[in-house]
Design an enzyme around this catalytic site. Structure first.
Site, PDB file in Angstrom:
ATOM      1  N   SER A  88      29.064  36.087  36.712  1.00 37.93           N
ATOM      2  CA  SER A  88      29.930  36.843  35.813  1.00 37.93           C
ATOM      3  C   SER A  88      30.348  36.035  34.591  1.00 37.93           C
ATOM      4  O   SER A  88      31.217  36.459  33.835  1.00 37.93           O
ATOM      5  CB  SER A  88      31.177  37.321  36.565  1.00 37.93           C
ATOM      6  OG  SER A  88      31.892  36.226  37.093  1.00 37.93           O
ATOM      7  N   THR A 190      36.051  36.677  35.193  1.00 33.28           N
ATOM      8  CA  THR A 190      36.169  35.869  33.984  1.00 33.28           C
ATOM      9  C   THR A 190      36.645  34.491  34.404  1.00 33.28           C
ATOM     10  O   THR A 190      37.361  34.375  35.394  1.00 33.28           O
ATOM     11  CB  THR A 190      37.248  36.494  33.060  1.00 33.28           C
ATOM     12  OG1 THR A 190      36.858  37.815  32.706  1.00 33.28           O
ATOM     13  CG2 THR A 190      37.461  35.664  31.811  1.00 33.28           C
ATOM     14  N   THR A 208      33.303  35.075  29.525  1.00 26.85           N
ATOM     15  CA  THR A 208      32.794  36.008  30.521  1.00 26.85           C
ATOM     16  C   THR A 208      31.503  36.666  30.053  1.00 26.85           C
ATOM     17  O   THR A 208      31.211  36.691  28.847  1.00 26.85           O
ATOM     18  CB  THR A 208      33.839  37.110  30.794  1.00 26.85           C
ATOM     19  OG1 THR A 208      33.410  37.935  31.866  1.00 26.85           O
ATOM     20  CG2 THR A 208      34.055  37.983  29.570  1.00 26.85           C
ATOM     21  N   ARG A 218      30.019  47.169  24.936  1.00 29.33           N
ATOM     22  CA  ARG A 218      31.360  47.151  25.501  1.00 29.33           C
ATOM     23  C   ARG A 218      31.958  45.746  25.406  1.00 29.33           C
ATOM     24  O   ARG A 218      31.291  44.762  25.680  1.00 29.33           O
ATOM     25  CB  ARG A 218      31.329  47.586  26.967  1.00 29.33           C
ATOM     26  CG  ARG A 218      32.718  47.575  27.659  1.00 29.33           C
ATOM     27  CD  ARG A 218      32.959  46.315  28.452  1.00 29.33           C
ATOM     28  NE  ARG A 218      34.221  46.350  29.207  1.00 29.33           N
ATOM     29  CZ  ARG A 218      34.736  45.325  29.861  1.00 29.33           C
ATOM     30  NH1 ARG A 218      34.106  44.157  29.867  1.00 29.33           N
ATOM     31  NH2 ARG A 218      35.876  45.428  30.511  1.00 29.33           N
ATOM     32  N   THR A 241      42.305  37.990  34.051  1.00 30.17           N
ATOM     33  CA  THR A 241      40.995  38.305  34.604  1.00 30.17           C
ATOM     34  C   THR A 241      41.062  39.678  35.251  1.00 30.17           C
ATOM     35  O   THR A 241      42.141  40.183  35.538  1.00 30.17           O
ATOM     36  CB  THR A 241      40.564  37.243  35.637  1.00 30.17           C
ATOM     37  OG1 THR A 241      39.227  37.507  36.069  1.00 30.17           O
ATOM     38  CG2 THR A 241      41.480  37.243  36.840  1.00 30.17           C
ATOM     39  N   GLY A 242      39.902  40.278  35.475  1.00 36.57           N
ATOM     40  CA  GLY A 242      39.870  41.587  36.108  1.00 36.57           C
ATOM     41  C   GLY A 242      39.378  42.665  35.167  1.00 36.57           C
ATOM     42  O   GLY A 242      38.528  42.420  34.311  1.00 36.57           O
TER      43      GLY A 242
END
Length: 334
Positions: A88, A190, A208, A218, A241-242
């Site tokens: 990721s 991330t 990320t 995106r 993050t997330g």
């Protein structure tokens, strides 16, 4: 699909192995945060997720020698950026739905200098490109083809970032083309890193490959100053993050730092930011169990905190007492 939080590299360096063998329980993590809120510590570095252990180790080599926090955070996040097994971040990151690996990153120093790149292809270390945007251009952010042209003009090497395993997963995904990110699985993670150096200065970095199989173009919160990262050298720093869309919605990291400015501890600031996300998610009629956002924060005293929407987020801390991984406290109890 391998879950990084169940995976420990056998080739990890000694300090990493020691840290991984002494993970804190949630209760231990809570006790440590409470203790930390009553002490001062510098230098110190925090980073998101389990790969933060190795990233912290690289950053600490600079911090322990009285180096600058900015240099430390760049060196730290470059570790997962270069690792093809980290799916990721950077090289090895999962592609978008068109099969293209696009990277986002930003960096911020103690003087509020900032640099960012978004939707950057073919460059292994977007964080270093972001730093050069900060240092060598009159701009804050470069994106897409323009970011690539700038990187190549600065001597970066154009590379194929789509590793065999990521390409295989993408081709399997194409069979159904279902876009439904799963919380705490590395299709949307991330590495964010924040550090306080021995001179009392703060810096941060965030990088990320974004959500796997996203629409081409995106961009999430990670390269957006004030969303995925914010540093105020008078007060503190935060990174996230997330699910980036949820962080952008509240300008999350700027919010965390401003809450610290109001006198809240790093822990309380992270908690209030997550509660803001929870409130808006409920107002919009969305399912809270389908999102994950985690914040980590650090103030000028070296005191830190973290909080997330639901269990599963962890973060690494390295100070003079060592390098360790902690489970973040969370809002959504099962």
């Amino acid at each position: 699909m391998a879950n990084r939080r169940n995976f420990i590299k056998t080739a990890a360096i000694g300090s990493v192995a020691i840290a991984l063998n002494s993970f804190k329980s949630k209760e231990d993590a809570s006790d440590e945060i409470v203790k930390n809120e009553n002490t001062e510590s510098k230098p110190i570095v925090l980073s998101t997720w389990r790969f933060g252990i190795e990233a912290n180790a690289a950053a600490w080599e600079i911090l322990k020698n009285n180096g600058r926090a900015l240099d430390a955070v760049e060196a730290g996040v470059k570790v997962p950026e270069a690792d093809p097994n980290e799916r990721s971040v950077g090289y090895g990151g999962r592609p978008d739905r068109d099969g293209k690996v696009t990277l986002d990153a930003c960096i911020m120093d103690e003087f509020s200098n900032i640099g960012s790149v978004a939707c950057l292809e073919h460059i292994k270390h977007p964080i270093s490109v972001a730093r050069l945007v900060m240092e060598k251009t009159p701009h804050v952010m470069l994106v897409g083809e323009g970011a690539l042209q700038f990187a190549l003009s600065e001597g970066f090497k154009e590379e194929n970032l789509l590793v065999e395993e990521s390409e295989k997963e993408w081709k399997e995904w194409l069979e159904k083309s279902q876009y439904k990110p799963i919380v705490n699985i590395e299709n949307h993670d991330t590495i964010g890193m924040i550090a306080l150096d021995a001179h009392g200065n703060l810096s941060g970095a965030c990088t990320t490959s974004g959500m796997a199989f996203k629409m081409h173009g995106r961009v999430g919160d990670s390269p957006i100053i004030g969303a995925g990262l914010f540093v105020d050298n008078e007060i503190g720093a935060a990174t996230a993050t997330g699910h980036g869309e949820e962080v952008i919605r509240i300008a999350g990291c700027h919010l965390v730092v401003e809450l610290m400015r109001q006198g809240k501890s790093p822990q309380k600031a992270c908690e209030e930011a997550v509660e803001r996300i929870v409130k808006l998610t409920n107002l919009r009629g969305k399912k809270l169990k389908e999102i994950q956002v985690g914040f980590i924060a650090l103030n000028k005293k070296g005191q830190y905190g973290s909080y997330c929407v639901q269990g599963g987020f962890n973060y690494a801390v390295h100070d003079a007492s060592g390098n360790r991984l902690l489970d973040a406290n969370y809002y959504l109890k099962k």
